[in-house]
Design a protein around this motif. Sequence first.
Motif, mmCIF file in Angstrom:
data_model
loop_
_atom_site.group_PDB
_atom_site.id
_atom_site.type_symbol
_atom_site.label_atom_id
_atom_site.label_comp_id
_atom_site.label_asym_id
_atom_site.label_seq_id
_atom_site.Cartn_x
_atom_site.Cartn_y
_atom_site.Cartn_z
ATOM 1 N N ILE A 86 1.718 -0.356 9.257
ATOM 2 C CA ILE A 86 0.336 -0.845 9.183
ATOM 3 C C ILE A 86 -0.227 -1.037 10.591
ATOM 4 O O ILE A 86 -1.386 -0.689 10.870
ATOM 5 N N ALA A 87 0.624 -1.540 11.501
ATOM 6 C CA ALA A 87 0.187 -1.791 12.879
ATOM 7 C C ALA A 87 -0.204 -0.496 13.588
ATOM 8 O O ALA A 87 -0.957 -0.514 14.566
ATOM 9 N N GLU A 88 0.294 0.639 13.077
ATOM 10 C CA GLU A 88 -0.099 1.929 13.665
ATOM 11 C C GLU A 88 -1.497 2.340 13.216
ATOM 12 O O GLU A 88 -2.125 3.211 13.810
ATOM 13 N N LEU A 89 -1.973 1.739 12.143
ATOM 14 C CA LEU A 89 -3.267 2.131 11.565
ATOM 15 C C LEU A 89 -4.401 1.201 11.983
ATOM 16 O O LEU A 89 -5.540 1.638 12.120
ATOM 17 N N VAL A 141 0.849 -1.198 0.000
ATOM 18 C CA VAL A 141 0.000 0.000 0.000
ATOM 19 C C VAL A 141 0.880 1.241 0.000
ATOM 20 O O VAL A 141 1.816 1.347 0.812
ATOM 21 N N HIS A 142 0.615 2.159 -0.915
ATOM 22 C CA HIS A 142 1.334 3.435 -0.915
ATOM 23 C C HIS A 142 1.024 4.143 0.402
ATOM 24 O O HIS A 142 -0.124 4.246 0.796
ATOM 25 N N THR A 166 3.523 -1.097 3.852
ATOM 26 C CA THR A 166 3.458 0.145 3.080
ATOM 27 C C THR A 166 4.730 0.288 2.254
ATOM 28 O O THR A 166 5.781 -0.244 2.608
ATOM 29 N N VAL A 167 4.619 0.996 1.147
ATOM 30 C CA VAL A 167 5.784 1.345 0.335
ATOM 31 C C VAL A 167 5.744 2.843 0.091
ATOM 32 O O VAL A 167 4.669 3.464 0.120
#
Lengths: 425, 425
Positions: B289-292, B260-261, B316-317
């Motif tokens: 991602i774990a922060e989201l 995911v951008h 994420t990238v």
Amino acid sequence: MSIQDEMRQVKLASPKLAAADGETRNRALQAVSEALQAEREAIFEANREDMEQAEQDGVPGPILKRLKFDEGKLRDVIAGINDLIHMPDPLFQTQLARELDEGLVLKRVTCPIGVIGVIFEARPDALVQISALCIKSGNCVILKGGSEALRSNKKLFTTIYEAVLKAGLPENCMMQLEARSEISELLECHASVDLLIPRGSNAFVQYIMDHTKIPVMGHADGICHIYVDKDADLDKAVPIIFDAKTQYVSACNAVETLLVHHDIAGDLMPRLKAALDEKQVELRGSRAIAELIDCEAATERDDATEYLDYILSVKTVSDIQEAIDHINYYGSHHTDCIVTENAAAAERFMDLVDSAGVYQNCSTRFADGYRYGFGAEVGISTGKLHARGPVGLEGLLSYKYKLYGQGQIVADYASGSKTFCFRDL
Amino acid sequence: MSIQDEMRQVKLASPKLAAADGETRNRALQAVSEALQAEREAIFEANREDMEQAEQDGVPGPILKRLKFDEGKLRDVIAGINDLIHMPDPLFQTQLARELDEGLVLKRVTCPIGVIGVIFEARPDALVQISALCIKSGNCVILKGGSEALRSNKKLFTTIYEAVLKAGLPENCMMQLEARSEISELLECHASVDLLIPRGSNAFVQYIMDHTKIPVMGHADGICHIYVDKDADLDKAVPIIFDAKTQYVSACNAVETLLVHHDIAGDLMPRLKAALDEKQVELRGSRAIAELIDCEAATERDDATEYLDYILSVKTVSDIQEAIDHINYYGSHHTDCIVTENAAAAERFMDLVDSAGVYQNCSTRFADGYRYGFGAEVGISTGKLHARGPVGLEGLLSYKYKLYGQGQIVADYASGSKTFCFRDL
């Protein structure tokens, strides 16, 4: 950096080279052509050093002839590069375009194979040809040439690689191996190398095939046959056999075994022997042949031998089916010829013989990329997957499927709420 | 007769089948269709016995479903055979016709590969489909189906083989292996088998690839990716990911890793998690991602794992290039998708990702011969040689070069007394 790491860099460069447009790749070929001209004296000098060394080492004449890279060979390779520049771009060609459903479009588009490792004999012109074919087809290449050509290859490689970088091709799109010991590292790099093309002796090619997980394209044996049918025109048969045997004895497409319909053997053999005697060709015959002409006795081992020499084994067969069965059993599926005026017999032979090349009334020596009009070849394949026979630009291509959607999901088609239309565009 | 000898008989039958005309092969398909109808009750009975045994052995539900061969599956395979009958003959097609010189004509003509060994899962309908594809394409086939389907396969094979013989196909053009131990004999028969197509688990396919010299077509891993670009339409992204992950989790074309951008991750992840929670999909995320969202922690091992389960790794990238590099490094070159409204970004992704299928805005689950409109497939290839992606009839073909002469010899062209004209006909 280790050889393995360097090859990984080549692999990483391969998608970038695959995405380079045709204009950039042609510009690179143009730059190579100009750089070879500019560096000609230094290239000839490196080649002279190789030649001197080889002469000191007692390298035989025919190999010296291949090793030599002079004015004439430079002109030929540059002409070859110019031909490639003018050929249409083989990449990004749409082979299939199909609407699967409204707004869901499938395209099959040509792309390079990726990274190709080529191991070739001591012929500096081969380095240039292979590099040019790979640049045109967007493939990264790892080159290992014969050690006798070490200095020539080093100079040629540097000249070509610098030219393509300046023309905008990605770094690490080409790599050269110099030591023979590096071949074993190449064979292990199946994660970085997509295809190996080994050229050289049967034993060498067989060794490569047996010692790597990388797909190999090429051929080990070249046991080619000519079958002289009962309906043959002997005025054609004799020169064809003479050419196929003697025009270049050490080529893979030279004939090694002659099969003769027994009805015609009595007419053919004395005439053929007279012709082949000119070149001191040794004939090894079956018992029936030995009754017709003076010859050595052939054993079953001869049926399975690629002589690459002025030797021809000859046996009679009682019909075309026996010839076909012999070729399919003992042959190497390279190139086999029927001499006949009977079109139905020719078609039967050509349909039933399981070889890359099946010929009527012409020399097996025609099995060659240049003579097929492919411009150049990277080798001849006796495998039946991917490319078969002489392999030119087309054999260096793969394809990918591109699917353009607008949010389509499979569940809709599985449930039947949507159906495919399959309309070719 | 030993298994090896039997396989040699199949090899000997292959040139005969290769020469059978299209009408004969279609008549054989018609005979198969009729014989399956005539033998339906005996086939269903054999299948009932397999089903009972499998239930007793505690074979899991999804495998039982594939094992079942009932009225519906019979109708489907017969419809498939009828489709094949109506398709144009893939053999004897001229792909190239070129006059090399006056009276010297080169043709490249399609032909079968020869003998194909297919090792497949316990699905009786697969036996019928594979046999039908091989009959249409003129290939001899050696079939080894999953052992749970032993009785069904035996009855189906006998029915099909008897029908094709009666219709005029050569003896030994088909062969069935029954014991698992016979697989190792098959793997050693590189003199008799031209191509192996193994289907089944990664470990099994990898085992086959590592233990044979026969060329293998297929795929081991299927680590498919979806990259959600910064210009993605999230109304498309969420259903595409949901479908690609959950529509059939154990398929090779199911998505395993989501990239995911980072600009869009905050919008996408909560919506996606809500959707995937419906199917209890476990998310394994990178730190960002774990922060989201609430998720398990992913490790590098997740990047290289084909779960075939309700698990999805997410990271994420920072840009599209990072996504492309990740896919080329960790992926299995099967099928990868970009979700974006930006056409230039899509083209860049599709050109640079080195996979058999590169998609924009649709589910990776579309990677399938039927959904591409090929009618049927024998498998999906992640190799780049020969066929790539879903493999239908076309992937079962090779070609041979036929050269028709009138006595031409190479010496005349080498000396310059004759020259090639190269005129495409």
